[in-house]
Enzyme design. Structure first.
Site, PDB file in Angstrom:
ATOM      1  N   SER A  17       2.836   5.521  -0.776  1.00 50.06           N
ATOM      2  CA  SER A  17       2.508   5.907  -2.153  1.00 50.06           C
ATOM      3  C   SER A  17       1.015   5.911  -2.427  1.00 50.06           C
ATOM      4  O   SER A  17       0.547   6.649  -3.301  1.00 50.06           O
ATOM      5  CB  SER A  17       3.201   4.961  -3.142  1.00 50.06           C
ATOM      6  N   ASP A 190      -2.368  -1.998 -10.131  1.00 46.75           N
ATOM      7  CA  ASP A 190      -1.273  -2.883 -10.491  1.00 46.75           C
ATOM      8  C   ASP A 190      -1.144  -4.055  -9.522  1.00 46.75           C
ATOM      9  O   ASP A 190      -0.118  -4.726  -9.484  1.00 46.75           O
ATOM     10  CB  ASP A 190       0.049  -2.103 -10.521  1.00 46.75           C
ATOM     11  N   HIS A 193      -1.440  -0.778  -5.753  1.00 52.45           N
ATOM     12  CA  HIS A 193      -1.958   0.585  -5.647  1.00 52.45           C
ATOM     13  C   HIS A 193      -3.410   0.648  -6.129  1.00 52.45           C
ATOM     14  O   HIS A 193      -3.855  -0.184  -6.912  1.00 52.45           O
ATOM     15  CB  HIS A 193      -1.089   1.545  -6.453  1.00 52.45           C
TER      16      HIS A 193
END
Length: 238
Positions: A17, A190, A193
């Site tokens: 991600s 967060d 990320h």
């Protein structure tokens, strides 16, 4: 030139991600693509949530044997943030440390088997984890903290070791973001990320490694001032 038109060289970003989101506003992938505009395509092949086991399985579907007209300038391999999930809390994404290292080796071996040599590969180790911020993100989803920065360090060390053994460049993001015990929390959105600041940090350190792999690539199509406006075909259709 291929029958259907000009084939541009490619830089492939292959990761989880953190790679998938790299083309968002302020993302590191978008910044790399901007630097390489008119020289090569930068392809985002990030797969959110994936670990190296799943990545290795789908890799032959993502990067195939290059043709004579096709040029892979570089492949960036960026996994570990999911592999390092704690087994007892997140067994779905967790990959044991030794298997993670073997999977990275197999990724490099596959790339070599289709003609992409180790000199074209850049490995990126996962960034450090801000446990406090990530725990809040986990709790908000009804989960427990499923990662630990000290464990992420072990996966980083494994990534660096594999890169050294296999002869690829490696960007040790975990270490770089914590040099001299600096506060790295602002690099993370967060806790896991990358924030825009973290993306800029990554892009700043990644670019020199990609620049040396793409510096010899010519600009595709001439600069507009160099076009003969009275006979454009002579300039544009060489």
């Amino acid at each position: 030139m291929a029958a259907g038109g000009l084939v541009w060289p490619r830089v492939v970003l292959f990761g989880d991600s953190i790679t998938q989101g790299s083309f968002e506003n302020g993302g590191w992938g978008a910044a790399i693509a901007n630097r390489l505009a008119r020289k090569c395509d930068v392809l985002n092949r990030g797969l959110s949530g994936y670990n190296t086991k799943w990545a290795l399985t789908v890799l032959p579907k993502i990067i195939t044997q290059p043709t004579d007209q096709d040029t892979i300038a570089a492949v960036v391999v960026f996994f570990g943030a999911n592999d390092s999930a704690l087994k007892d809390v997140n067994p779905v994404q967790h990959i044991p440390l030794a298997e993670y290292a073997e999977n990275l080796k197999h990724i490099i071996q596959y790339l070599k088997s289709i003609g992409i040599c180790e000199e074209k590969v850049v490995m990126i180790a996962p960034p450090p984890l801000d446990e406090s911020a990530w725990e809040k993100a986990c709790i908000a989803k009804g989960n427990k903290l499923d990662r630990c920065n000290s464990v992420t360090k072990e996966y980083t060390q494994a990534c660096v070791k594999v890169a050294t053994e296999c002869g690829t460049d490696v960007l040790d993001l975990w270490t770089l973001m914590q040099i001299e015990n600096q506060d790295y929390s602002s690099y993370l959105l967060d806790g896991l990320h990358l924030s825009e600041k973290g993306s800029r940090f990554l892009e700043t350190h990644l670019w020199p490694l990609l620049e040396k792999r793409t510096a010899s690539l010519p600009m595709i199509f001439p600069y507009w001032r160099d076009i003969d406006h009275l006979n454009c075909q002579a300039s544009l259709l060489l």
